[in-house]
Structures are given as structure tokens and as C-alpha cells.
Design an enzyme around this catalytic site. Structure first.
Site, PDB file in Angstrom:
ATOM      1  N   SER A 220       0.730  -1.297   0.122  1.00 30.07           N
ATOM      2  CA  SER A 220      -0.118  -0.086  -0.041  1.00 30.07           C
ATOM      3  C   SER A 220       0.782   1.243   0.100  1.00 30.07           C
ATOM      4  O   SER A 220       1.886   1.248   0.468  1.00 30.07           O
ATOM      5  CB  SER A 220      -0.975  -0.132   1.307  1.00 30.07           C
ATOM      6  OG  SER A 220      -1.429   1.238   1.404  1.00 30.07           O
TER       7      SER A 220
ATOM      8  N   TYR B 279      -1.304   0.559  10.741  1.00 26.82           N
ATOM      9  CA  TYR B 279      -1.642  -0.201   9.351  1.00 26.82           C
ATOM     10  C   TYR B 279      -0.475  -0.097   8.297  1.00 26.82           C
ATOM     11  O   TYR B 279       0.012  -1.148   7.716  1.00 26.82           O
ATOM     12  CB  TYR B 279      -3.007   0.464   8.750  1.00 26.82           C
ATOM     13  CG  TYR B 279      -3.122   0.185   7.333  1.00 26.82           C
ATOM     14  CD1 TYR B 279      -3.547  -1.200   6.847  1.00 26.82           C
ATOM     15  CD2 TYR B 279      -2.820   0.810   6.215  1.00 26.82           C
ATOM     16  CE1 TYR B 279      -3.899  -1.553   5.755  1.00 26.82           C
ATOM     17  CE2 TYR B 279      -3.028   0.488   5.043  1.00 26.82           C
ATOM     18  CZ  TYR B 279      -3.525  -0.689   4.575  1.00 26.82           C
ATOM     19  OH  TYR B 279      -3.788  -1.293   3.311  1.00 26.82           O
TER      20      TYR B 279
ATOM     21  N   GLU C 179       0.254   3.652   1.987  1.00 26.14           N
ATOM     22  CA  GLU C 179       0.363   4.088   3.267  1.00 26.14           C
ATOM     23  C   GLU C 179       1.574   3.869   3.667  1.00 26.14           C
ATOM     24  O   GLU C 179       1.972   4.343   4.635  1.00 26.14           O
ATOM     25  CB  GLU C 179      -0.674   3.282   4.032  1.00 26.14           C
ATOM     26  CG  GLU C 179      -1.899   4.045   3.851  1.00 26.14           C
ATOM     27  CD  GLU C 179      -2.131   5.377   4.473  1.00 26.14           C
ATOM     28  OE1 GLU C 179      -1.991   5.381   5.656  1.00 26.14           O
ATOM     29  OE2 GLU C 179      -2.763   6.308   3.782  1.00 26.14           O
TER      30      GLU C 179
HETATM   31  P1  NAP Z   1     -11.347  -4.568   2.196  1.00 26.32           P
HETATM   32  O1  NAP Z   1     -12.636  -4.182   1.272  1.00 26.32           O
HETATM   33  O2  NAP Z   1     -11.340  -3.983   3.541  1.00 26.32           O
HETATM   34  O3  NAP Z   1     -11.149  -6.252   2.213  1.00 26.32           O
HETATM   35  C1  NAP Z   1     -10.564  -6.717   3.038  1.00 26.32           C
HETATM   36  C2  NAP Z   1     -10.800  -8.596   3.119  1.00 26.32           C
HETATM   37  O4  NAP Z   1      -9.949  -9.078   4.002  1.00 26.32           O
HETATM   38  C3  NAP Z   1     -12.080  -9.064   3.342  1.00 26.32           C
HETATM   39  O5  NAP Z   1     -12.389  -9.779   2.360  1.00 26.32           O
HETATM   40  C4  NAP Z   1     -12.002  -9.496   4.697  1.00 26.32           C
HETATM   41  O6  NAP Z   1     -12.864 -10.412   5.025  1.00 26.32           O
HETATM   42  C5  NAP Z   1     -10.712 -10.067   4.450  1.00 26.32           C
HETATM   43  N1  NAP Z   1     -10.264 -10.528   5.911  1.00 26.32           N
HETATM   44  C6  NAP Z   1      -9.910  -9.491   6.910  1.00 26.32           C
HETATM   45  N2  NAP Z   1      -9.301 -10.363   7.917  1.00 26.32           N
HETATM   46  C7  NAP Z   1      -9.159 -11.704   7.376  1.00 26.32           C
HETATM   47  C8  NAP Z   1      -8.861 -12.829   8.199  1.00 26.32           C
HETATM   48  N3  NAP Z   1      -8.394 -12.830   9.452  1.00 26.32           N
HETATM   49  N4  NAP Z   1      -8.737 -14.026   7.534  1.00 26.32           N
HETATM   50  C9  NAP Z   1      -9.241 -13.925   6.207  1.00 26.32           C
HETATM   51  N5  NAP Z   1      -9.728 -12.806   5.466  1.00 26.32           N
HETATM   52  C10 NAP Z   1      -9.811 -11.437   6.107  1.00 26.32           C
HETATM   53  O7  NAP Z   1      -9.843  -4.234   1.498  1.00 26.32           O
HETATM   54  P2  NAP Z   1      -9.673  -3.915  -0.036  1.00 26.32           P
HETATM   55  O8  NAP Z   1     -10.015  -2.339  -0.399  1.00 26.32           O
HETATM   56  O9  NAP Z   1     -10.324  -4.833  -1.026  1.00 26.32           O
HETATM   57  O10 NAP Z   1      -8.092  -4.068  -0.202  1.00 26.32           O
HETATM   58  C11 NAP Z   1      -7.572  -5.387  -0.521  1.00 26.32           C
HETATM   59  C12 NAP Z   1      -6.238  -5.313   0.020  1.00 26.32           C
HETATM   60  O11 NAP Z   1      -5.425  -4.391  -0.587  1.00 26.32           O
HETATM   61  C13 NAP Z   1      -6.133  -5.224   1.273  1.00 26.32           C
HETATM   62  O12 NAP Z   1      -4.971  -6.030   2.031  1.00 26.32           O
HETATM   63  C14 NAP Z   1      -5.603  -3.676   1.688  1.00 26.32           C
HETATM   64  O13 NAP Z   1      -4.845  -3.342   2.698  1.00 26.32           O
HETATM   65  C15 NAP Z   1      -4.983  -3.441   0.181  1.00 26.32           C
HETATM   66  N6  NAP Z   1      -4.821  -2.087  -0.266  1.00 26.32           N
HETATM   67  C16 NAP Z   1      -5.969  -1.611  -0.412  1.00 26.32           C
HETATM   68  C17 NAP Z   1      -5.960  -0.241  -1.062  1.00 26.32           C
HETATM   69  C18 NAP Z   1      -7.174   0.364  -1.630  1.00 26.32           C
HETATM   70  O14 NAP Z   1      -7.218   1.457  -1.642  1.00 26.32           O
HETATM   71  N7  NAP Z   1      -8.314  -0.324  -1.526  1.00 26.32           N
HETATM   72  C19 NAP Z   1      -4.827   0.294  -1.276  1.00 26.32           C
HETATM   73  C20 NAP Z   1      -3.513  -0.472  -1.201  1.00 26.32           C
HETATM   74  C21 NAP Z   1      -3.591  -1.562  -0.432  1.00 26.32           C
HETATM   75  P3  NAP Z   1     -14.591 -10.295   5.442  1.00 26.32           P
HETATM   76  O15 NAP Z   1     -15.625  -9.918   4.464  1.00 26.32           O
HETATM   77  O16 NAP Z   1     -14.708 -11.577   6.400  1.00 26.32           O
HETATM   78  O17 NAP Z   1     -14.227  -9.146   6.589  1.00 26.32           O
HETATM   79  O1  F7E Z   2      -9.059   8.350   4.124  1.00 29.30           O
HETATM   80  C1  F7E Z   2      -9.134  11.871   5.289  1.00 29.30           C
HETATM   81  C2  F7E Z   2      -8.559  10.823   5.932  1.00 29.30           C
HETATM   82  O2  F7E Z   2      -9.928   6.358   5.126  1.00 29.30           O
HETATM   83  C3  F7E Z   2      -8.304   9.305   3.163  1.00 29.30           C
HETATM   84  C4  F7E Z   2      -7.021   2.141   2.551  1.00 29.30           C
HETATM   85  O3  F7E Z   2      -7.616   1.587   1.327  1.00 29.30           O
HETATM   86  O4  F7E Z   2      -5.874   3.733   1.031  1.00 29.30           O
HETATM   87  C5  F7E Z   2      -6.835   3.673   2.078  1.00 29.30           C
HETATM   88  O5  F7E Z   2      -6.528   4.467   3.231  1.00 29.30           O
HETATM   89  C6  F7E Z   2      -8.182  10.598   3.624  1.00 29.30           C
HETATM   90  C7  F7E Z   2      -7.407  10.565   5.009  1.00 29.30           C
HETATM   91  O6  F7E Z   2      -8.267   6.114   3.110  1.00 29.30           O
HETATM   92  C8  F7E Z   2     -12.570  11.624   6.660  1.00 29.30           C
HETATM   93  O7  F7E Z   2      -7.806  11.829   7.152  1.00 29.30           O
HETATM   94  C9  F7E Z   2     -11.194  13.179   6.161  1.00 29.30           C
HETATM   95  O8  F7E Z   2      -6.215  11.617   5.136  1.00 29.30           O
HETATM   96  O9  F7E Z   2     -10.432   6.774   2.620  1.00 29.30           O
HETATM   97  P1  F7E Z   2      -9.573   6.841   3.585  1.00 29.30           P
HETATM   98  P2  F7E Z   2      -6.744   5.986   3.752  1.00 29.30           P
HETATM   99  O10 F7E Z   2      -6.631   6.258   4.980  1.00 29.30           O
HETATM  100  O11 F7E Z   2      -6.003   6.738   2.515  1.00 29.30           O
HETATM  101  C10 F7E Z   2      -4.675   3.253   1.337  1.00 29.30           C
HETATM  102  C11 F7E Z   2      -3.941   3.139   0.172  1.00 29.30           C
HETATM  103  C12 F7E Z   2      -4.845   1.813   1.912  1.00 29.30           C
HETATM  104  O12 F7E Z   2      -3.805   1.086   1.930  1.00 29.30           O
HETATM  105  C13 F7E Z   2      -6.004   1.650   3.013  1.00 29.30           C
HETATM  106  O13 F7E Z   2      -6.203   0.203   3.178  1.00 29.30           O
HETATM  107  O14 F7E Z   2      -9.431  11.087   3.809  1.00 29.30           O
HETATM  108  N1  F7E Z   2     -10.664  11.729   5.739  1.00 29.30           N
HETATM  109  N2  F7E Z   2     -12.419  12.934   6.470  1.00 29.30           N
HETATM  110  C14 F7E Z   2     -11.516  11.144   6.334  1.00 29.30           C
HETATM  111  N3  F7E Z   2     -11.330   9.676   6.117  1.00 29.30           N
HETATM  112  C15 F7E Z   2     -12.193   8.840   6.546  1.00 29.30           C
HETATM  113  N4  F7E Z   2     -12.238   7.604   6.350  1.00 29.30           N
HETATM  114  N5  F7E Z   2     -13.523   9.479   6.870  1.00 29.30           N
HETATM  115  C16 F7E Z   2     -13.601  10.778   7.099  1.00 29.30           C
HETATM  116  O15 F7E Z   2     -14.805  11.142   7.545  1.00 29.30           O
END
Ligand code: NAP
Ligand code: F7E
Length: 330
Positions: free
Chosen positions: A126, A150, A128
Site C-alpha cells: 500500500s 496499518y 500508506e
Molecule cells: P477490504 O474491502 O477491507 O477487504 C478486506 C478483506 O480481507 C475482506 O474480504 C475481509 O473479509 C478479509 N479479511 C480480513 N481479515 C481476515 C482474516 N483474518 N482472514 C481471512 N480474511 C480476512 O479491502 P480492499 O480495499 O479490497 O483491499 C484489498 C487489499 O489491498 C487489502 O490488503 C488492503 O490493505 C490493500 N490495499 C487497498 C488499497 C485500496 O485503496 N483499496 C490500496 C492499497 C492496498 P471479511 O469479509 O470476512 O471481513
Molecule cells: O482516508 C481523510 C483521512 O480512510 C483518506 C485504505 O484503503 O488507502 C486507504 O487508506 C483521507 C485521509 O483512506 C474523513 O484523514 C477526512 O487523509 O479513505 P481513507 P486511507 O487512509 O488513505 C490506502 C492506500 C490503503 O492501503 C488503506 O487500506 O481522507 N478523511 N475525513 C477521512 N477519512 C475517513 N475515512 N473518514 C472521514 O470522515
């Protein structure tokens, strides 16, 4: 006849897992989704394909369950998408986040090492991990400075993936993906919180939208585009990590403005800043450099920032209006 390839997706019930499952089905794979046991089903995002994928039970916390699943299926590819992925929760539950998001990766890789080192492994790294980055845009050479438990856990997952590649010659790669969103995004993430809020305000169900830091900037793409990059990474002749991003950055304020103006509302009339939603440490600006992914994978995002917002607001307007439709007595 050519044998169908099998792939395991951990996190198939999540946003990315659902898009990746659709993508691999189209490519002709037998798709297995690893799901953890829960008292109610969490299949909302995959209900339309649930009869075409096979769900197998295992948990990132349980080493033996992972080994058994891999032994049974003998996949050619594993996509490790499961994790505790919400940054604020990682401040509240740092140890559990480390167990899932960091050590969970080692459990997956150990299972690959034990069962079959020829399995190709994708790790969901990520942006992050860059956190408080010293410069913009971020690329593979940018030093990591995570700002949440995270981000720290993801760095562990990233390096253990590289370590298994270097130590055991496993084809294990990390995609450092910048934020990617969709109508299937969890409702607690800011983009979906905004699209849901806009839809509810437009349809008269809510009067305000409470948000935290509007100045944070992110490189937002569409999840459906990003799963293609995951697959491409596992089709290369050499294992290598990639940054996957759009190369553009926008503030949360920009997102809010555009989402409200799309439905002809002025955001200033509805958005309330809630200091409780600020994070203990913020990631202020992220913008990725996707040059290598474009060059080597021939990957390019198709959905731009405006289209992403429109797609998410349209989908939430539809969902919210479906829930308020009057029920016609039979
Ligand atoms: P998400 O919607 O939060 O999905 C997370 C998945 O992980 C869910 O299917 C959840 O299952 C499963 N999970 C959590 N804990 C588990 C466990 N102990 N054993 C088995 N399964 C488990 O995340 P996403 O947005 O699709 O992201 C996919 C991956 O990419 C994650 O690793 C995230 O950290 C990473 N990532 C996301 C982004 C982004 O912007 N979306 C960017 C960079 C990296 P349940 O349905 O049971 O909760
Ligand atoms: O926040 C600001 C907050 O929670 C984005 C995950 O998929 O992407 C995601 O992480 C920004 C932050 O995503 C609210 O402070 C303002 O600066 O949508 P977010 P994230 O933290 O960037 C990365 C790449 C991952 O890997 C992670 O799994 O938005 N913000 N107001 C807020 N954020 C939230 N959630 N809620 C608010 O009300």
C-alpha cells in the site's frame, strides 16, 4: 484440452477481491475465494458470481487452515488481498492489525514454501507505507515513513514478500497500490462516505455530512482498473514490485466539491468538520509514479477522477432510492 488454471484469492469478499474474481473468471480461471468463518455471510460484493467461484474456509490467523486450503486446491497463483485495511481501526486495534496485515502475510508465504514453491504469489502492498514521504511523486526508491499501525504492518508484509523471493526463489511480488475506490468500497472510507452522504442528502434522508481533514491529498483510481495490474504482475517472466497509481493527486475537499456539484448542491451548505475524525498522525499528500507499470506491464488506468466520482454517486443514488421506494401491497 488445456487444464483450467486455479487461483486463490484471500479477501474475496472485499472490494478488490470481488473485482479480481470477476476478472479471473473472464480469463478462464477456476477461482477459489478464501473466507473466514462468520456468523452471518459477508458475500454482498460477490453475490452475482457466488455460484461461479468456490469458497473455502481459512483464516489469516490460523497457519494450518491456510496450508490445508493450498494443499487441497494446488493453485498456480495466490492473490493475498485479505487484511485489516481501515487506517483508523489500526490505531484502535494495533496488535490485531499486525496479526492480520503483517504476520498474516508470513503465514501465507510459509504455506506456499511448504506446499509448492512454484506457486506465484501477489501481496497487496500500500501507498500508506510511504506515509510522510520526503518527495512527490512516490516510486519504488522512495523511503518508507508510515504514519499508522496499518502502514507499519504493510511494510512488514512488503519486506517479508521480498525476503521469501530472495531466500527461496518464490515468484512473490508486491503491488504498491495507491488508493482505489468504487461503488463497492467500504462505507467508512472517505470517498464512499462522501458518495453515500451526497446521495442521502440529495434524496432528503440526511441533512449533513460530518468529515475530518479536508486538506489531505490522495491519488485516487478505480479498483476495477487496479486488479488488472495485479494479474499482469504475476504474468511477467521476472518477479518484481510495482507502483500502481494514476499519477494525479486531489484533496478530499476536491472530491467533496465535485460530488456535491454533480447533484447540483453546494457542499458548504452540508459539510460539517468534526475534529474527532482527525487521525493521530495524518498522511498529508500521496501521488504515485506509475511509469514502470505503464512501461513494463503496459498498464494504464481507464477511469479518471471525475468519472470515478460520478460512478460512485450514481450507484449510491440508486441504492438509496431503492431502499426508500414505497412497498406496493400484493
Ligand atoms: P477490504 O474491502 O477491507 O477487504 C478486506 C478483506 O480481507 C475482506 O474480504 C475481509 O473479509 C478479509 N479479511 C480480513 N481479515 C481476515 C482474516 N483474518 N482472514 C481471512 N480474511 C480476512 O479491502 P480492499 O480495499 O479490497 O483491499 C484489498 C487489499 O489491498 C487489502 O490488503 C488492503 O490493505 C490493500 N490495499 C487497498 C488499497 C485500496 O485503496 N483499496 C490500496 C492499497 C492496498 P471479511 O469479509 O470476512 O471481513
Ligand atoms: O482516508 C481523510 C483521512 O480512510 C483518506 C485504505 O484503503 O488507502 C486507504 O487508506 C483521507 C485521509 O483512506 C474523513 O484523514 C477526512 O487523509 O479513505 P481513507 P486511507 O487512509 O488513505 C490506502 C492506500 C490503503 O492501503 C488503506 O487500506 O481522507 N478523511 N475525513 C477521512 N477519512 C475517513 N475515512 N473518514 C472521514 O470522515
Amino acid at each position: 484440452m488445456k487444464k483450467q488454471k486455479a487461483a486463490i484469492i484471500t479477501g474475496i469478499t472485499g472490494q478488490d477481491g470481488s473485482y479480481l474474481a470477476e476478472y479471473l473468471l473472464k480469463k478462464g480461471y477456476r477461482v477459489y475465494g478464501m473466507v473466514r468463518r462468520s456468523s452471518t455471510e459477508t458475500f454482498e460484493r460477490i453475490h452475482h458470481i457466488v455460484d461461479r467461484v468456490e469458497l473455502v474456509q481459512a483464516d489469516l490467523l490460523d497457519q494450518l487452515s491456510i496450508i490445508n486450503v493450498i494443499k487441497k486446491i494446488r493453485p498456480v497463483e495466490i492473490y493475498n488481498l485479505a487484511s485489516q485495511s481501515f487506517v483508523p481501526t489500526s490505531f484502535e486495534q494495533p496488535v490485531l492489525t499486525g496479526e492480520f496485515t503483517a504476520l498474516g502475510v508470513t503465514r501465507m508465504l510459509e504455506a506456499v514454501k511448504l506446499v509448492d514453491r512454484k506457486i506465484r504469489f501477489y501481496q497487496a502492498s500500500s501507498s500508506e507505507m510511504f506515509g510522510h514521504a520526503p518527495y512527490t511523486p512516490q516510486c519504488l526508491k522512495t523511503p518508507f515513513h508510515p504514519r499508522s499501525p496499518y502502514g507499519v504492518a504493510k511494510i512488514y508484509g512488503h519486506w517479508i514478500t521480498i525476503n521469501y523471493r530472495e531466500s527461496y526463489k518464490i515468484f512473490a511480488v508486491s503491488g504498491i497500490l495507491f488508493n482505489h475506490e468504487s461503488p463497492r468500497r467500504g462505507k467508512e472510507f472517505v470517498t464512499r462516505k462522501i458518495s453515500c452522504g451526497v446521495a442521502k442528502i440529495k434524496l432528503g434522508i440526511e441533512k449533513e455530512l460530518r468529515l475530518g481533514n479536508l486538506e489531505a491529498k490522495r491519488d485516487w483510481g478505480f479498483a476495477g482498473d487496479y486488479v488488472e495490474a495485479m494479474w499482469l504482475m504475476l504474468q511477467q517472466s521476472q518477479p518484481r514490485d510495482y507502483v500502481v497509481a494514476t499519477g494525479e493527486t486531489h484533496s478530499v475537499r476536491d472530491f467533496v466539491k465535485k460530488a456535491f456539484s454533480y447533484v447540483n448542491l453546494n457542499w458548504k451548505d452540508y459539510v460539517v468538520i468534526d475534529p474527532a475524525l482527525y487521525r493521530p498522525a495524518e498522511v498529508h499528500v500521496l501521488k504515485g509514479d506509475p511509469t514502470e507499470a505503464q512501461k513494463r506491464l503496459k498498464w494504464k488506468p481507464k477511469v479518471d477522477f471525475e468519472r470515478l466520482i460520478e460512478m460512485m454517486v450514481d450507484a449510491d443514488l440508486q441504492k438509496v432510492s431503492d431502499t426508500i421506494k414505497p412497498t406496493i401491497p400484493a
